[in-house]
Motif scaffolding. Structure first.
Motif, PDB file in Angstrom:
ATOM      1  N   GLY A  63     -20.671   0.500  22.682  1.00 40.71           N
ATOM      2  CA  GLY A  63     -19.599   0.125  22.869  1.00 40.71           C
ATOM      3  C   GLY A  63     -18.537   0.407  22.808  1.00 40.71           C
ATOM      4  N   GLY A  64     -18.763   2.394  23.697  1.00 45.60           N
ATOM      5  CA  GLY A  64     -17.300   3.185  23.381  1.00 45.60           C
ATOM      6  C   GLY A  64     -17.414   3.659  21.444  1.00 45.60           C
ATOM      7  N   ARG A  65     -18.319   3.176  21.009  1.00 44.82           N
ATOM      8  CA  ARG A  65     -18.430   3.216  19.262  1.00 44.82           C
ATOM      9  C   ARG A  65     -19.267   4.724  19.020  1.00 44.82           C
ATOM     10  NH1 ARG A  65     -20.442   0.860  14.361  1.00 44.82           N
ATOM     11  NH2 ARG A  65     -21.402   0.026  15.756  1.00 44.82           N
ATOM     12  N   ASP A  66     -18.446   5.394  18.870  1.00 45.85           N
ATOM     13  CA  ASP A  66     -19.693   7.048  18.473  1.00 45.85           C
ATOM     14  C   ASP A  66     -20.881   6.972  17.083  1.00 45.85           C
ATOM     15  OD1 ASP A  66     -21.002   9.139  17.992  1.00 45.85           O
ATOM     16  OD2 ASP A  66     -18.850  10.379  18.521  1.00 45.85           O
ATOM     17  N   VAL A  67     -22.146   6.113  18.502  1.00 46.27           N
ATOM     18  CA  VAL A  67     -22.992   5.625  16.608  1.00 46.27           C
ATOM     19  C   VAL A  67     -24.025   7.261  16.319  1.00 46.27           C
ATOM     20  CG1 VAL A  67     -22.844   3.857  17.078  1.00 46.27           C
ATOM     21  CG2 VAL A  67     -24.323   5.482  18.464  1.00 46.27           C
ATOM     22  N   THR A  68     -23.683   8.324  16.533  1.00 46.69           N
ATOM     23  CA  THR A  68     -24.647   9.923  16.673  1.00 46.69           C
ATOM     24  C   THR A  68     -24.686   9.756  15.548  1.00 46.69           C
ATOM     25  OG1 THR A  68     -22.880  10.947  18.902  1.00 46.69           O
ATOM     26  CG2 THR A  68     -24.791  11.455  17.538  1.00 46.69           C
ATOM     27  N   ASP A  69     -24.103   9.592  13.941  1.00 50.11           N
ATOM     28  CA  ASP A  69     -24.776   9.652  13.379  1.00 50.11           C
ATOM     29  C   ASP A  69     -24.983   8.523  12.393  1.00 50.11           C
ATOM     30  OD1 ASP A  69     -24.715  12.793  13.535  1.00 50.11           O
ATOM     31  OD2 ASP A  69     -22.650  12.440  13.285  1.00 50.11           O
ATOM     32  N   GLU A  70     -25.248   7.261  12.874  1.00 46.01           N
ATOM     33  CA  GLU A  70     -25.195   5.688  12.122  1.00 46.01           C
ATOM     34  C   GLU A  70     -26.737   5.248  13.048  1.00 46.01           C
ATOM     35  OE1 GLU A  70     -22.028   2.859  12.037  1.00 46.01           O
ATOM     36  OE2 GLU A  70     -22.697   2.678  13.965  1.00 46.01           O
ATOM     37  N   ASP A  71     -26.861   5.011  11.120  1.00 40.96           N
ATOM     38  CA  ASP A  71     -28.001   4.032  10.965  1.00 40.96           C
ATOM     39  C   ASP A  71     -28.707   3.359  12.363  1.00 40.96           C
ATOM     40  OD1 ASP A  71     -28.735   5.295   8.803  1.00 40.96           O
ATOM     41  OD2 ASP A  71     -28.062   3.577   7.844  1.00 40.96           O
ATOM     42  N   PRO A  72     -30.016   3.206  12.647  1.00 40.33           N
ATOM     43  CA  PRO A  72     -30.479   2.147  13.542  1.00 40.33           C
ATOM     44  C   PRO A  72     -29.998   0.617  13.419  1.00 40.33           C
ATOM     45  CG  PRO A  72     -32.464   3.685  12.783  1.00 40.33           C
ATOM     46  CD  PRO A  72     -31.491   3.704  12.211  1.00 40.33           C
ATOM     47  N   ALA A  73     -30.301   0.282  12.254  1.00 35.43           N
ATOM     48  CA  ALA A  73     -30.054  -1.182  11.740  1.00 35.43           C
ATOM     49  C   ALA A  73     -28.363  -1.213  11.988  1.00 35.43           C
ATOM     50  CB  ALA A  73     -29.684  -1.123  10.310  1.00 35.43           C
ATOM     51  N   LYS A  74     -27.276  -0.620  11.941  1.00 42.15           N
ATOM     52  CA  LYS A  74     -25.948  -0.830  12.123  1.00 42.15           C
ATOM     53  C   LYS A  74     -25.518  -0.119  14.086  1.00 42.15           C
ATOM     54  CE  LYS A  74     -24.892   0.443   7.073  1.00 42.15           C
ATOM     55  NZ  LYS A  74     -25.117   1.614   7.173  1.00 42.15           N
ATOM     56  N   ARG A  75     -26.089   0.139  15.033  1.00 45.78           N
ATOM     57  CA  ARG A  75     -26.033   0.354  16.308  1.00 45.78           C
ATOM     58  C   ARG A  75     -25.867  -0.642  17.006  1.00 45.78           C
ATOM     59  NH1 ARG A  75     -28.649   5.870  17.798  1.00 45.78           N
ATOM     60  NH2 ARG A  75     -27.933   6.915  16.357  1.00 45.78           N
ATOM     61  N   GLY A  76     -26.124  -2.180  16.668  1.00 42.83           N
ATOM     62  CA  GLY A  76     -26.560  -3.412  17.095  1.00 42.83           C
ATOM     63  C   GLY A  76     -27.565  -3.615  18.499  1.00 42.83           C
ATOM     64  N   ILE A  77     -28.373  -2.691  17.937  1.00 45.11           N
ATOM     65  CA  ILE A  77     -29.291  -2.309  19.605  1.00 45.11           C
ATOM     66  C   ILE A  77     -30.580  -3.096  18.562  1.00 45.11           C
ATOM     67  CG2 ILE A  77     -28.801  -0.717  20.575  1.00 45.11           C
ATOM     68  CD1 ILE A  77     -31.555  -0.208  18.020  1.00 45.11           C
ATOM     69  N   ALA A  78     -31.422  -3.841  20.257  1.00 42.11           N
ATOM     70  CA  ALA A  78     -33.379  -4.043  19.213  1.00 42.11           C
ATOM     71  C   ALA A  78     -33.793  -3.297  20.345  1.00 42.11           C
ATOM     72  CB  ALA A  78     -32.732  -5.794  19.705  1.00 42.11           C
ATOM     73  N   MET A  79     -34.683  -3.095  19.522  1.00 42.02           N
ATOM     74  CA  MET A  79     -36.230  -2.537  20.459  1.00 42.02           C
ATOM     75  C   MET A  79     -36.893  -3.205  20.654  1.00 42.02           C
ATOM     76  SD  MET A  79     -36.081   1.567  20.618  1.00 42.02           S
ATOM     77  CE  MET A  79     -38.156   2.646  21.346  1.00 42.02           C
ATOM     78  N   VAL A  80     -37.539  -3.065  21.791  1.00 41.49           N
ATOM     79  CA  VAL A  80     -38.783  -3.274  22.415  1.00 41.49           C
ATOM     80  C   VAL A  80     -39.456  -2.770  22.596  1.00 41.49           C
ATOM     81  CG1 VAL A  80     -40.545  -4.887  23.914  1.00 41.49           C
ATOM     82  CG2 VAL A  80     -38.456  -5.962  22.569  1.00 41.49           C
ATOM     83  N   PHE A  81     -41.403  -2.387  21.639  1.00 42.13           N
ATOM     84  CA  PHE A  81     -42.257  -1.491  22.077  1.00 42.13           C
ATOM     85  C   PHE A  81     -43.544  -1.849  22.871  1.00 42.13           C
ATOM     86  CE2 PHE A  81     -39.764  -0.623  18.415  1.00 42.13           C
ATOM     87  CZ  PHE A  81     -39.639   1.252  18.592  1.00 42.13           C
ATOM     88  N   GLN A  82     -43.864  -0.971  23.602  1.00 39.70           N
ATOM     89  CA  GLN A  82     -45.409  -0.813  23.744  1.00 39.70           C
ATOM     90  C   GLN A  82     -46.811  -2.217  22.902  1.00 39.70           C
ATOM     91  OE1 GLN A  82     -47.221   2.088  26.386  1.00 39.70           O
ATOM     92  NE2 GLN A  82     -49.247   1.121  25.724  1.00 39.70           N
ATOM     93  N   THR A  83     -46.536  -1.633  22.035  1.00 42.19           N
ATOM     94  CA  THR A  83     -47.402  -3.015  21.039  1.00 42.19           C
ATOM     95  C   THR A  83     -46.319  -3.274  20.463  1.00 42.19           C
ATOM     96  OG1 THR A  83     -46.814  -0.782  19.525  1.00 42.19           O
ATOM     97  CG2 THR A  83     -49.361  -0.625  20.588  1.00 42.19           C
ATOM     98  N   TYR A  84     -46.732  -4.728  20.674  1.00 46.54           N
ATOM     99  CA  TYR A  84     -45.929  -5.786  19.857  1.00 46.54           C
ATOM    100  C   TYR A  84     -46.022  -5.838  18.381  1.00 46.54           C
ATOM    101  CZ  TYR A  84     -49.464  -7.208  23.023  1.00 46.54           C
ATOM    102  OH  TYR A  84     -50.737  -7.009  24.041  1.00 46.54           O
ATOM    103  N   ALA A  85     -46.916  -5.434  18.332  1.00 44.70           N
ATOM    104  CA  ALA A  85     -46.766  -5.132  16.361  1.00 44.70           C
ATOM    105  C   ALA A  85     -46.361  -6.502  15.247  1.00 44.70           C
ATOM    106  CB  ALA A  85     -46.192  -4.382  15.325  1.00 44.70           C
ATOM    107  N   LEU A  86     -46.761  -7.779  16.140  1.00 40.78           N
ATOM    108  CA  LEU A  86     -46.455  -9.624  15.434  1.00 40.78           C
ATOM    109  C   LEU A  86     -47.208  -8.830  14.052  1.00 40.78           C
ATOM    110  CD1 LEU A  86     -46.987 -11.185  18.539  1.00 40.78           C
ATOM    111  CD2 LEU A  86     -44.766 -10.621  17.197  1.00 40.78           C
TER     112      LEU A  86
END
Ligand SMILES: Nc1ncnc2c1ncn2[C@@H]1O[C@H](COP(=O)(O)OP(=O)(O)O)[C@@H](O)[C@H]1O
Ligand SMILES: [Mg+2]
Length: 359
Positions: A63-86
């Motif tokens: 979103g135009g913001r440099d997140v290179t050094d930012e925590d995953p939680a602060k990046r505004g992303i959500a990830m879905v993996f191969q194993t669903y780990a519910l």
């Protein structure tokens, strides 16, 4: 919602460079698929966007913001993996609401967002079940629901369908396409399956050994590949490659011959100036670009060693006199008989140089 940008991104594990400098801009709302063989660096690249892996060099912008050094939680992303780990002891609803629970959001908000995600994913009837009472596809939908409730700017998927059986995979593929249509959120999706890439992507990024080979809309990669790697990777069954030589240049076309394979001469369009007579080339023919030999632009001569009859189409696997194998598609299964030596007509072909680059 947010676009993202990778700028000269590199990744080394110790001495080994696994991402060799990637530049990529993803527009807001795009569905971009990273595709490439196992080990080419797809997951590593995705994990650097997510912040689960540090970049060795280069910048990541979301979103135009440099997140290179930012925590995953602060990046505004959500990830879905191969194993669903519910969480096995939690219901579907609690599993989906868990990220919001962790963020200490009010119960009313959690309930509302879980209900909305359940509606989108057709999970309303399952909200009180435990994961063990769900099918594989439903479990993966719960994992996607857990990502949706966070309303991320970017969704990241790492081979989310690889654990599902073939039929479910097709079903879930359609669901994910629908999800993108409904949410319009930027999605970056990793797969080694080129059919998934072709059907889901607005743009495909083909990766090989940590480098981008080509970026483009699915049909652009299919119609106009930059090199033999992309040409071979996109399209199923894969493109046939036959060793040939340029024998003349005529009307801006290269005339190529492969006498060993039964090809006397065929005029092939090239991207730029055709290569000189005598240049060794690789002739690329897609299985679906064979036609009856009569009146074809060129022919290959091969002996059919195996026929696969799938109903709608049939594939003949034939050995050419130079020993190479080709796969030929036909809508008419009666065209093929094991043991027959016959001419296969060529309708279209691509030319590649000795370095694999498209000519
Ligand atoms: N933590 C790690 N340490 C060392 N090498 C790694 C690590 N993670 C991945 N690699 C290597 O980096 C390369 C790319 O891996 P990966 O991104 O998982 O590929 P893909 O997802 O395309 O299959 C592979 O050669 C892999 O062995
Ligand atoms: Mg991977």
């Amino acid at each position: 919602m947010a676009g993202l940008s990778l700028q000269k991104v590199k990744k080394r594990f110790g001495e080994t460079e696994v991402i060799a400098g990637v530049d990529l801009d993803v527009a807001d709302g795009e569905f971009v698929v990273f595709v490439g063989p196992s080990g080419c660096g797809k997951s590593t690249l995705l994990r650097m966007i997510a912040g689960l892996e540090r970049t060795s060099e280069g910048r990541v912008l979301i979103g135009g913001r440099d997140v290179t050094d930012e925590d995953p939680a602060k990046r505004g992303i959500a990830m879905v993996f191969q194993t669903y780990a519910l969480y096995p002891h939690m219901t579907v609803a609690t599993n989906m609401g868990f990220p919001l629970e962790m963020a200490k959001r009010p119960k009313e908000e959690i309930d509302r967002k879980v209900a909305e995600a359940a509606r989108i994913l057709h999970l309303e009837a399952y909200l009180h079940r435990k994961p063990r009472e769900l099918s594989g596809g439903q479990r993966q939908r719960v994992a996607i629901g857990r990502a949706i409730v966070r309303q991320p700017g970017v969704f990241l998927f790492d081979e989310p369908l690889s654990n599902l059986d073939a039929e479910l995979r097709v079903q879930m593929r359609i669901e994910i396409a629908r999800l993108h249509q409904e949410l319009g959120t930027t999605m970056v999706y990793v797969t080694h399956d080129q059919v998934e890439a072709m059907t889901l992507a607005s743009r495909i990024v083909v990766l090989r050994a940590g480098r981008i080979e080509q970026v483009g809309a699915p049909l652009d990669l299919y119609e106009d590949p930059d090199n033999s790697f992309v040409a071979g990777f996109i399209g199923s069954p894969r493109m046939n490659f036959v060793d040939a030589t340029v024998t003349a240049v005529q009307d801006g076309h290269a005339v190529v011959a492969a006498p060993e394979a039964g090809l006397v001469g065929m005029a092939v369009a090239t991207r730029g100036t055709p290569p000189k007579s005598g240049t060794p080339v690789s002739l690329g023919i897609r299985p679906e670009h064979f036609v009856p030999a009569d009146g074809a632009a060129g022919t290959l001569c091969g002996k059919i060693s195996l026929v696969e009859r799938l109903g709608g189409v049939a594939y003949a696997h034939a050995v050419l006199a130079d020993g190479s194998m080709i796969t030929v598609e036909s809508r008419d299964a009666h065209n093929f008989e094991v043991g027959n030596t016959q001419l296969f007509g060529l309708q279209r072909a691509f030319l590649f140089g000795a370095d694999g680059m498209r000519l």
